[in-house]
Design a protein around this motif. Structure first.
Motif, mmCIF file in Angstrom:
data_model
loop_
_atom_site.group_PDB
_atom_site.id
_atom_site.type_symbol
_atom_site.label_atom_id
_atom_site.label_comp_id
_atom_site.label_asym_id
_atom_site.label_seq_id
_atom_site.Cartn_x
_atom_site.Cartn_y
_atom_site.Cartn_z
ATOM 1 N N LEU A 8 1.160 -0.469 0.528
ATOM 2 C CA LEU A 8 -0.011 0.003 -0.069
ATOM 3 C C LEU A 8 0.589 0.973 0.584
ATOM 4 O O LEU A 8 2.078 1.905 0.817
ATOM 5 C CB LEU A 8 -1.166 0.198 0.817
ATOM 6 N N LEU A 9 0.958 2.593 -0.530
ATOM 7 C CA LEU A 9 1.228 3.172 -1.415
ATOM 8 C C LEU A 9 0.723 4.579 -0.192
ATOM 9 O O LEU A 9 -0.100 4.394 0.301
ATOM 10 C CB LEU A 9 1.423 4.093 -2.281
ATOM 11 N N PRO A 10 1.895 5.210 0.366
ATOM 12 C CA PRO A 10 1.640 6.341 1.712
ATOM 13 C C PRO A 10 0.336 7.139 0.470
ATOM 14 O O PRO A 10 -0.368 7.379 0.915
ATOM 15 C CB PRO A 10 2.654 7.202 1.987
ATOM 16 N N VAL A 11 0.886 7.765 -0.500
ATOM 17 C CA VAL A 11 0.297 8.279 -1.456
ATOM 18 C C VAL A 11 0.030 7.792 -2.653
ATOM 19 O O VAL A 11 1.344 7.101 -3.423
ATOM 20 C CB VAL A 11 0.714 9.854 -0.903
ATOM 21 N N SER A 12 -1.560 7.855 -3.193
ATOM 22 C CA SER A 12 -1.134 7.660 -4.558
ATOM 23 C C SER A 12 -0.357 8.662 -5.425
ATOM 24 O O SER A 12 -0.828 9.691 -5.645
ATOM 25 C CB SER A 12 -2.363 6.768 -4.706
ATOM 26 N N ALA A 13 -0.639 8.552 -7.126
ATOM 27 C CA ALA A 13 -0.372 9.281 -8.261
ATOM 28 C C ALA A 13 -1.185 10.051 -8.648
ATOM 29 O O ALA A 13 -1.344 11.341 -8.118
ATOM 30 C CB ALA A 13 0.270 8.307 -9.586
ATOM 31 N N PRO A 138 -4.658 13.727 1.116
ATOM 32 C CA PRO A 138 -4.325 12.442 1.665
ATOM 33 C C PRO A 138 -3.746 11.633 1.452
ATOM 34 O O PRO A 138 -3.568 10.593 0.743
ATOM 35 C CB PRO A 138 -6.179 11.759 0.677
ATOM 36 N N VAL A 139 -2.853 10.940 2.698
ATOM 37 C CA VAL A 139 -1.790 10.239 2.985
ATOM 38 C C VAL A 139 -1.846 9.779 3.759
ATOM 39 O O VAL A 139 -2.797 9.805 5.067
ATOM 40 C CB VAL A 139 -0.429 11.300 3.398
ATOM 41 N N ALA A 140 -1.658 8.091 3.638
ATOM 42 C CA ALA A 140 -2.594 6.978 4.166
ATOM 43 C C ALA A 140 -1.474 6.900 5.149
ATOM 44 O O ALA A 140 -2.335 6.633 6.919
ATOM 45 C CB ALA A 140 -2.547 5.899 3.092
ATOM 46 N N PHE A 141 -0.740 6.629 5.396
ATOM 47 C CA PHE A 141 0.758 6.353 6.511
ATOM 48 C C PHE A 141 2.069 6.468 5.749
ATOM 49 O O PHE A 141 2.482 7.638 4.906
ATOM 50 C CB PHE A 141 0.895 5.444 6.661
ATOM 51 N N VAL A 142 3.026 7.736 7.446
ATOM 52 C CA VAL A 142 4.003 7.280 6.194
ATOM 53 C C VAL A 142 4.933 6.488 7.148
ATOM 54 O O VAL A 142 4.843 5.756 7.925
ATOM 55 C CB VAL A 142 4.311 8.591 7.252
ATOM 56 N N PRO A 143 5.324 5.481 6.469
ATOM 57 C CA PRO A 143 6.404 4.693 6.843
ATOM 58 C C PRO A 143 7.173 4.978 7.405
ATOM 59 O O PRO A 143 8.132 5.847 8.033
ATOM 60 C CB PRO A 143 7.344 4.053 5.535
ATOM 61 N N ALA A 144 7.365 3.681 8.520
ATOM 62 C CA ALA A 144 8.184 4.379 10.169
ATOM 63 C C ALA A 144 9.796 4.197 9.337
ATOM 64 O O ALA A 144 10.412 4.370 9.756
ATOM 65 C CB ALA A 144 8.409 3.571 11.212
ATOM 66 N N TRP A 145 10.496 3.257 8.519
ATOM 67 C CA TRP A 145 11.182 2.644 8.646
ATOM 68 C C TRP A 145 11.579 4.150 7.068
ATOM 69 O O TRP A 145 12.935 4.239 7.525
ATOM 70 C CB TRP A 145 10.878 1.391 7.238
ATOM 71 N N LEU A 146 11.178 4.622 6.517
ATOM 72 C CA LEU A 146 11.230 5.526 6.320
ATOM 73 C C LEU A 146 11.812 6.506 7.097
ATOM 74 O O LEU A 146 12.977 7.145 5.929
ATOM 75 C CB LEU A 146 10.317 5.714 4.810
ATOM 76 N N THR A 147 11.166 7.201 7.257
ATOM 77 C CA THR A 147 12.580 8.508 8.433
ATOM 78 C C THR A 147 13.053 7.697 9.685
ATOM 79 O O THR A 147 12.915 8.490 10.113
ATOM 80 C CB THR A 147 10.860 8.766 9.042
ATOM 81 N N GLY A 148 13.602 6.317 9.946
ATOM 82 C CA GLY A 148 14.379 5.626 10.571
ATOM 83 C C GLY A 148 13.562 5.933 12.144
ATOM 84 O O GLY A 148 14.271 5.462 12.497
ATOM 85 N N ARG A 149 12.260 5.990 11.910
ATOM 86 C CA ARG A 149 11.621 5.604 13.406
ATOM 87 C C ARG A 149 11.963 4.183 14.189
ATOM 88 O O ARG A 149 11.528 3.171 13.022
ATOM 89 C CB ARG A 149 10.204 6.296 13.295
ATOM 90 N N GLY A 150 12.384 3.862 15.017
ATOM 91 C CA GLY A 150 12.839 2.890 15.130
ATOM 92 C C GLY A 150 11.182 2.621 16.491
ATOM 93 O O GLY A 150 10.652 2.794 16.466
ATOM 94 N N GLY A 151 12.383 2.178 17.801
ATOM 95 C CA GLY A 151 11.104 1.774 18.782
ATOM 96 C C GLY A 151 10.765 2.854 19.575
ATOM 97 O O GLY A 151 9.716 2.826 20.405
ATOM 98 N N GLY A 152 11.447 4.072 19.646
ATOM 99 C CA GLY A 152 10.916 5.633 19.946
ATOM 100 C C GLY A 152 10.696 6.109 19.490
ATOM 101 O O GLY A 152 9.793 5.740 18.342
ATOM 102 N N GLU A 153 10.608 7.621 19.757
ATOM 103 C CA GLU A 153 10.334 8.403 18.791
ATOM 104 C C GLU A 153 10.590 9.433 17.867
ATOM 105 O O GLU A 153 10.738 9.866 16.849
ATOM 106 C CB GLU A 153 9.163 9.981 19.399
ATOM 107 N N ALA A 154 12.182 9.080 17.786
ATOM 108 C CA ALA A 154 13.361 9.915 17.584
ATOM 109 C C ALA A 154 13.601 9.108 16.147
ATOM 110 O O ALA A 154 12.966 7.998 16.219
ATOM 111 C CB ALA A 154 14.636 9.273 18.300
ATOM 112 N N GLU A 155 13.112 9.909 15.420
ATOM 113 C CA GLU A 155 13.865 10.174 13.423
ATOM 114 C C GLU A 155 15.409 10.031 12.934
ATOM 115 O O GLU A 155 15.279 11.659 13.648
ATOM 116 C CB GLU A 155 12.567 10.451 12.621
#
Length: 296
Positions: A8-13, A138-155
């Motif tokens: 699923l893409l975060p946002v479509s074309a 309408p952005v469905a989600f921002v992938p956690a891995w894309l922003t380098g977000r691990g177990g905490g909130e720091a990106e």
């Protein structure tokens, strides 16, 4: 694209092109970074490849070797120190070297992951998502891995701040569509089971611990009553009953969550197919975003 929730893409074309100002900004990012962010198939393929590459770095052989080496080095170091050797420096040198090598391996993995997050395609896509959010797309989600977000909130690589191009109008945030009306394909209706999953997915996590603590405290109280001949302390058996009830409640909740998660995953699959057919997927709830991010 394969039929998997992570596709699923975060946002479509279609969502990017719906606002001419946003579309112009995305085309500018494409020219800057050398990628066509309007090609959903190519974007999905590139995201999957980069996600897999980061996953290999985070769970690869070097991480396992560094973990084992660090554990062995620490145990060896403690054994060497507690053994009171005649030559302390000579005894601790080998485990210290092993620990240093393990730390160096972890640092290398960390730097490699940071380098991969700075790939031009990902840099440009983070700008695309920032622009889409700034324009209210309408952005469905921002992938956690894309922003380098691990177990905490720091990106490690957060979305950059977005500003309108020089001479261009400032973005105007619009309410995000939640129905997908006006798109080439309708969004699937959210089943009641999925709504229930979203409601209870964040619950639990403490039942097991609390249950065993109560059972242990109750058993200790009953043991004290028997040994010290204090009849009143037998009331602690109530804690045992409360602990069992808490544990059973947590078990039932966990089982129900797993049952509903299957329906939630099917629903995300349906959203994926609808998006591929041209529908605009609205922002996902936190429990559904966790399902999408669950691979990494």
């Amino acid at each position: 694209m394969t039929d998997h929730p992570s596709d699923l893409l975060p946002v479509s074309a279609s969502a990017l092109a719906a606002d001419p100002r946003l579309g112009s900004a995305v085309r500018e990012f494409g020219r800057t970074y050398g990628y066509d962010y309007f090609d959903d198939a190519a974007v999905g393929r590139m995201l999957a490849e980069h996600e897999a590459s980061l996953r290999r770095s985070a769970r690869g052989g070097m991480v396992w070797a560094a973990s084992l080496g660090g554990t062995a080095g620490l145990a060896w170091l403690l054994w060497a120190v507690l053994g009171r050797p005649g030559n302390l420096a000579l005894a601790v040198a080998p485990p210290a070297v092993l620990l240093a090598l393990s730390v160096a391996a972890f640092v290398r993995v960390h730097r490699d992951s940071r380098r991969k997050l700075r790939h031009p395609f990902l840099e440009g896509y983070r700008h695309v998502l920032a622009a889409a959010l700034a324009h209210g797309a309408p952005v469905a989600f921002v992938p956690a891995w894309l922003t380098g977000r691990g177990g905490g909130e720091a990106e490690a690589a957060p979305l950059p701040p977005y500003t309108a191009p020089p001479g261009g109008p400032a973005p105007v945030r619009r309410p995000r569509s939640a129905t997908g009306a006006g798109t080439a394909a309708p969004l699937p209706t959210k089943p009641a089971a999925v709504a229930e999953y979203e409601r209870i997915a964040e619950r639990g996590g403490w039942h097991d611990e609390a249950g065993w603590i109560l059972i242990g405290a109750g058993a200790a109280g009953v043991g004290y009553a028997a040994v010290e001949d204090v009849p009143a302390a037998f009331a602690a058996v109530l804690l045992v009953g409360l602990g069992i009830w808490t544990w059973v409640a947590g078990y039932r909740l966990g089982r129900r969550q797993k049952e509903l998660e299957k329906e939630a995953r099917r629903y995300v699959d349906q959203l994926n197919r609808a998006q591929s057919a041209g529908a605009v997927v609205p922002e996902l709830s936190p429990p559904l975003r966790k399902i999408v991010d669950s691979r990494l």
